[in-house]
Motif scaffolding. Sequence first.
Motif, PDB file in Angstrom:
ATOM      1  N   THR A 173       0.798  -1.191   0.154  1.00 58.53           N
ATOM      2  CA  THR A 173       0.039  -0.032   0.102  1.00 58.53           C
ATOM      3  C   THR A 173       0.956   1.371  -0.118  1.00 58.53           C
ATOM      4  O   THR A 173       0.725   2.145  -0.922  1.00 58.53           O
ATOM      5  CB  THR A 173      -0.876   0.055   1.161  1.00 58.53           C
ATOM      6  OG1 THR A 173      -1.839  -1.194   0.993  1.00 58.53           O
ATOM      7  CG2 THR A 173      -1.762   1.290   1.042  1.00 58.53           C
ATOM      8  N   ASP A 174       1.839   1.155   0.900  1.00 60.11           N
ATOM      9  CA  ASP A 174       2.816   2.550   0.814  1.00 60.11           C
ATOM     10  C   ASP A 174       3.481   2.565  -0.448  1.00 60.11           C
ATOM     11  O   ASP A 174       3.724   3.582  -1.029  1.00 60.11           O
ATOM     12  CB  ASP A 174       3.722   2.286   2.141  1.00 60.11           C
ATOM     13  CG  ASP A 174       3.138   2.319   3.264  1.00 60.11           C
ATOM     14  OD1 ASP A 174       2.220   3.135   3.389  1.00 60.11           O
ATOM     15  OD2 ASP A 174       3.700   1.853   4.496  1.00 60.11           O
ATOM     16  N   SER A 175       3.869   1.450  -0.883  1.00 61.05           N
ATOM     17  CA  SER A 175       4.612   1.491  -2.447  1.00 61.05           C
ATOM     18  C   SER A 175       3.831   1.799  -3.309  1.00 61.05           C
ATOM     19  O   SER A 175       4.546   2.823  -4.093  1.00 61.05           O
ATOM     20  CB  SER A 175       5.026  -0.127  -2.669  1.00 61.05           C
ATOM     21  OG  SER A 175       6.020   0.096  -3.970  1.00 61.05           O
ATOM     22  N   TYR A 176       2.727   1.298  -3.342  1.00 63.11           N
ATOM     23  CA  TYR A 176       1.716   2.323  -4.353  1.00 63.11           C
ATOM     24  C   TYR A 176       1.596   3.785  -4.086  1.00 63.11           C
ATOM     25  O   TYR A 176       1.556   4.303  -5.165  1.00 63.11           O
ATOM     26  CB  TYR A 176       0.412   1.534  -4.388  1.00 63.11           C
ATOM     27  CG  TYR A 176      -0.833   2.247  -5.252  1.00 63.11           C
ATOM     28  CD1 TYR A 176      -0.926   1.799  -6.654  1.00 63.11           C
ATOM     29  CD2 TYR A 176      -1.430   3.298  -4.791  1.00 63.11           C
ATOM     30  CE1 TYR A 176      -1.775   2.490  -7.516  1.00 63.11           C
ATOM     31  CE2 TYR A 176      -2.519   3.719  -5.617  1.00 63.11           C
ATOM     32  CZ  TYR A 176      -2.331   3.440  -6.944  1.00 63.11           C
ATOM     33  OH  TYR A 176      -3.306   4.060  -7.842  1.00 63.11           O
ATOM     34  N   CYS A 177       1.567   4.120  -2.860  1.00 60.62           N
ATOM     35  CA  CYS A 177       1.044   5.511  -2.799  1.00 60.62           C
ATOM     36  C   CYS A 177       2.316   6.441  -3.029  1.00 60.62           C
ATOM     37  O   CYS A 177       2.448   7.352  -3.327  1.00 60.62           O
ATOM     38  CB  CYS A 177       0.754   5.774  -1.268  1.00 60.62           C
ATOM     39  SG  CYS A 177      -1.092   5.094  -1.007  1.00 60.62           S
ATOM     40  N   LEU A 178       3.587   5.667  -3.112  1.00 65.78           N
ATOM     41  CA  LEU A 178       4.671   6.347  -3.480  1.00 65.78           C
ATOM     42  C   LEU A 178       4.911   6.675  -4.826  1.00 65.78           C
ATOM     43  O   LEU A 178       5.563   7.540  -5.390  1.00 65.78           O
ATOM     44  CB  LEU A 178       6.104   5.785  -2.768  1.00 65.78           C
ATOM     45  CG  LEU A 178       6.255   5.794  -1.395  1.00 65.78           C
ATOM     46  CD1 LEU A 178       7.383   4.832  -0.891  1.00 65.78           C
ATOM     47  CD2 LEU A 178       6.636   7.270  -1.097  1.00 65.78           C
ATOM     48  N   GLN A 179       4.485   5.687  -5.406  1.00 65.20           N
ATOM     49  CA  GLN A 179       4.535   5.311  -7.130  1.00 65.20           C
ATOM     50  C   GLN A 179       3.599   6.107  -7.899  1.00 65.20           C
ATOM     51  O   GLN A 179       3.582   6.523  -9.066  1.00 65.20           O
ATOM     52  CB  GLN A 179       4.683   4.061  -7.490  1.00 65.20           C
ATOM     53  CG  GLN A 179       6.046   3.440  -7.013  1.00 65.20           C
ATOM     54  CD  GLN A 179       7.425   4.118  -7.435  1.00 65.20           C
ATOM     55  OE1 GLN A 179       7.921   4.799  -6.918  1.00 65.20           O
ATOM     56  NE2 GLN A 179       7.726   3.436  -8.528  1.00 65.20           N
ATOM     57  N   ALA A 180       2.277   6.150  -7.319  1.00 65.94           N
ATOM     58  CA  ALA A 180       1.180   6.695  -7.932  1.00 65.94           C
ATOM     59  C   ALA A 180       1.095   8.269  -7.985  1.00 65.94           C
ATOM     60  O   ALA A 180       1.688   8.814  -7.050  1.00 65.94           O
ATOM     61  CB  ALA A 180      -0.196   6.149  -7.282  1.00 65.94           C
ATOM     62  N   PRO A 181       0.501   8.632  -8.997  1.00 69.40           N
ATOM     63  CA  PRO A 181       0.207  10.158  -9.141  1.00 69.40           C
ATOM     64  C   PRO A 181      -0.369  10.712  -7.754  1.00 69.40           C
ATOM     65  O   PRO A 181      -1.205   9.635  -7.393  1.00 69.40           O
ATOM     66  CB  PRO A 181      -0.752  10.320 -10.430  1.00 69.40           C
ATOM     67  CG  PRO A 181      -0.248   9.315 -11.447  1.00 69.40           C
ATOM     68  CD  PRO A 181       0.000   7.939 -10.280  1.00 69.40           C
ATOM     69  N   ALA A 182      -0.334  11.712  -7.353  1.00 69.10           N
ATOM     70  CA  ALA A 182      -0.903  12.056  -6.010  1.00 69.10           C
ATOM     71  C   ALA A 182      -2.556  11.984  -6.049  1.00 69.10           C
ATOM     72  O   ALA A 182      -2.803  11.567  -4.930  1.00 69.10           O
ATOM     73  CB  ALA A 182      -0.674  13.684  -5.755  1.00 69.10           C
TER      74      ALA A 182
END
Length: 116
Positions: A97-106
């Motif tokens: 979940t954290d990884s996704y949030c770091l990589q995804a557009p805001a």
Amino acid sequence: MPQEWVLRLDTILTRFPDCSQEPAWVGIRWRVRQATVAHVFGGEDQLFRLTFRAEPDEVAAFTHLGEPYFANRWSGNSVGLLLDTDTDWQEVAELLTDSYCLQAPARLAALVERPD
């Protein structure tokens, strides 16, 4: 690679907006747009590895912890985790979940509920 693990990872990752699975040069990866969120693959040593993104201070902490975590030199915000029968899948879900949030557009990351 155990198909059960791929299915578990896919269930975690494809619930995120615009995150999809695709074949990688080895193994399978999940991406949001063109950014890799996670990558799973097996090695010649018969061990299976998951790489994901983390904040720089977390990368240092994971690396310092040692096994099942390992340093991943592909990028400054990447860390690895050895998967085995003792893997804590709840922890994996939080890490991804954290990884996704770091990589995804805001705007996409804002749609995801993050663990405490």
